[in-house]
Design a protein around this motif. Structure first.
Motif, short mmCIF file in Angstrom:
data_model
loop_
_atom_site.label_atom_id
_atom_site.label_comp_id
_atom_site.label_asym_id
_atom_site.label_seq_id
_atom_site.Cartn_x
_atom_site.Cartn_y
_atom_site.Cartn_z
N TRP A 99 23.45 16.08 -46.56
CA TRP A 99 23.27 15.26 -47.76
C TRP A 99 23.78 13.84 -47.47
O TRP A 99 24.84 13.64 -46.91
N ASN A 100 22.97 12.85 -47.86
CA ASN A 100 23.32 11.45 -47.66
C ASN A 100 23.57 11.13 -46.19
O ASN A 100 24.50 10.39 -45.84
N TYR A 131 18.07 4.96 -39.17
CA TYR A 131 16.77 5.57 -38.96
C TYR A 131 16.43 5.62 -37.47
O TYR A 131 15.85 6.61 -36.98
N SER A 169 15.86 11.24 -46.05
CA SER A 169 16.24 10.03 -46.79
C SER A 169 16.24 10.26 -48.29
O SER A 169 16.96 9.56 -49.03
N THR A 170 15.46 11.23 -48.75
CA THR A 170 15.44 11.53 -50.20
C THR A 170 16.64 12.37 -50.62
O THR A 170 16.90 12.50 -51.82
N SER A 172 19.68 12.03 -51.23
CA SER A 172 20.75 11.07 -51.51
C SER A 172 20.59 10.57 -52.94
O SER A 172 19.46 10.52 -53.47
N ASP A 174 21.34 7.54 -53.64
CA ASP A 174 20.95 6.15 -53.43
C ASP A 174 20.22 6.05 -52.09
O ASP A 174 20.82 5.65 -51.08
N PRO A 175 18.93 6.44 -52.04
CA PRO A 175 18.21 6.45 -50.76
C PRO A 175 18.16 5.08 -50.10
O PRO A 175 18.02 4.06 -50.77
#
Length: 266
Positions: A99-100, A131, A169-170, A172, A174-175
Motif C-alpha cells: 500500500w502506498n 516509477y 499507483s491506485t 494509495s 494520494d496517488p
C-alpha cells in the motif's frame, strides 16, 4: 626355404598398386567436395566500438504508463498475492505490504525484515520506489538487486509491468501522478525547414546588392534591417523584405546608377 628377393619386391609393388587403385576408385565414387557454407550461421548481436554487444532499446516507463490499464494490472497482481498484500494497513507476508508503494523510501516499511542486499540498495532509505525504479526491479529483481530474498523471476513483458505499476499507483489515498512521456524530437526537422526557407530568401538579397552599385551605402542598412527582421519575425518576413530589393534592381538601370554616383558622393 630359399630367400627370393624378386618375389618380395614383386609382392610389395603389387600391394602398393592395389592400394593406389582402391584410392583412385574410391575418390571417383565418393566425390569429396567441400560444402559451400560450413556449419550453421550463428547470429551474433551487433557490438559497439568497444566490443560490447549493443543493448536493445528499452521503452521508458513514462511512455508505457500512458497506455497502461490498471484493471489489467489487478489481474497481473494475482501472481503477487501469495507474498504481498496491497490494502491499507494490510499485513506483511513473505514480502512487505505494498500500500502506498510509489515514491516510498526503499526498505523502510515498518515491521518487515529486509535482506542485507535490499538495505544496501536503498542507501539508507535515500532511494525511493519511483516509477522508474519499480519498472527496473519488477522486470528482473535478482538482476537489479543481486542477493535479494525475493524469489520472483520478474515480468519481462512491458505491457504487464506497466499495467501492474498503474494498478499499484491506485493503491494509495494520494496517488502519485504518472511521469510525463518525453515529447517527440521535432527540433531537427523544424531547424532544417527554417534553414531551407532562409537560404532561399537570402539569394535575391545577394543579387540585389550586386545590381545597384551606387546605392551600396543605403542597401547595406536595409540588408541589416531585413536580417534582424528575419530573426524576430521568422521566414515569412524574410521573403517579404527581400522582395523589395529585387524590384528596385529591375527598375534602376545600371547606367543611371553610374550617373548618380557623383551626386551621392557629394
Amino acid at each position: 626355404m630359399k630367400f627370393n628377393l624378386n618375389m618380395v619386391l614383386a609382392a610389395l609393388l603389387g600391394t602398393i598398386f592395389v592400394l593406389m587403385t582402391v584410392s583412385f576408385v574410391s575418390e571417383a565414387i565418393f566425390d569429396p567436395r567441400p560444402p559451400e557454407q560450413e556449419g550453421y550461421v550463428i547470429a551474433v548481436p551487433e557490438s559497439d566500438a568497444g566490443g560490447a554487444p549493443a543493448k536493445p532499446e528499452e521503452t521508458p516507463i513514462a511512455v508505457l504508463l500512458a497506455n497502461a490499464d490498471a484493471d489489467a494490472g489487478a489481474r497481473v497482481f494475482k501472481r503477487c498475492q501469495a507474498c504481498h498484500t496491497d490494502t491499507e494497513g494490510g499485513p506483511n507476508k513473505v514480502g512487505p505490504n505494498l500500500w502506498n508503494i510509489v515514491n516510498r523510501p526503499i526498505a523502510t516499511h515498518e515491521g518487515f525484515s529486509y535482506s542485507a542486499a535490499m538495505q544496501e540498495f536503498s542507501n539508507g532509505g535515500e532511494k525511493q520506489w519511483t516509477y522508474e525504479n519499480l519498472d527496473v526491479f519488477i522486470k528482473a529483481p535478482k538482476k537489479d538487486v543481486p542477493g535479494t530474498a525475493m524469489g520472483f523471476a520478474g515480468l519481462s513483458r512491458d505491457e504487464d509491468r506497466a499495467d501492474l505499476i498503474a494498478y499499484l499507483s491506485t493503491m494509495s489515498n494520494d496517488p502519485v501522478p504518472f511521469p510525463e512521456p518525453p515529447a517527440p524530437d521535432e527540433t531537427a526537422d523544424a531547424g532544417a525547414a527554417d534553414g531551407g526557407e532562409t537560404g532561399d530568401a537570402a539569394a535575391p538579397a545577394d543579387s540585389s546588392e550586386a545590381a545597384p552599385a551606387a546605392d551600396d551605402s543605403e542597401a547595406t542598412p536595409a540588408a541589416d534591417d531585413s536580417a534582424s527582421g528575419d530573426a524576430d519575425a521568422g521566414p515569412a518576413n524574410a521573403e517579404s523584405t527581400t522582395a523589395e530589393p529585387a524590384d528596385d534592381a529591375e527598375a534602376t538601370p545600371p547606367g543611371s546608377a553610374d550617373s548618380e554616383q557623383p551626386e551621392n558622393s557629394q
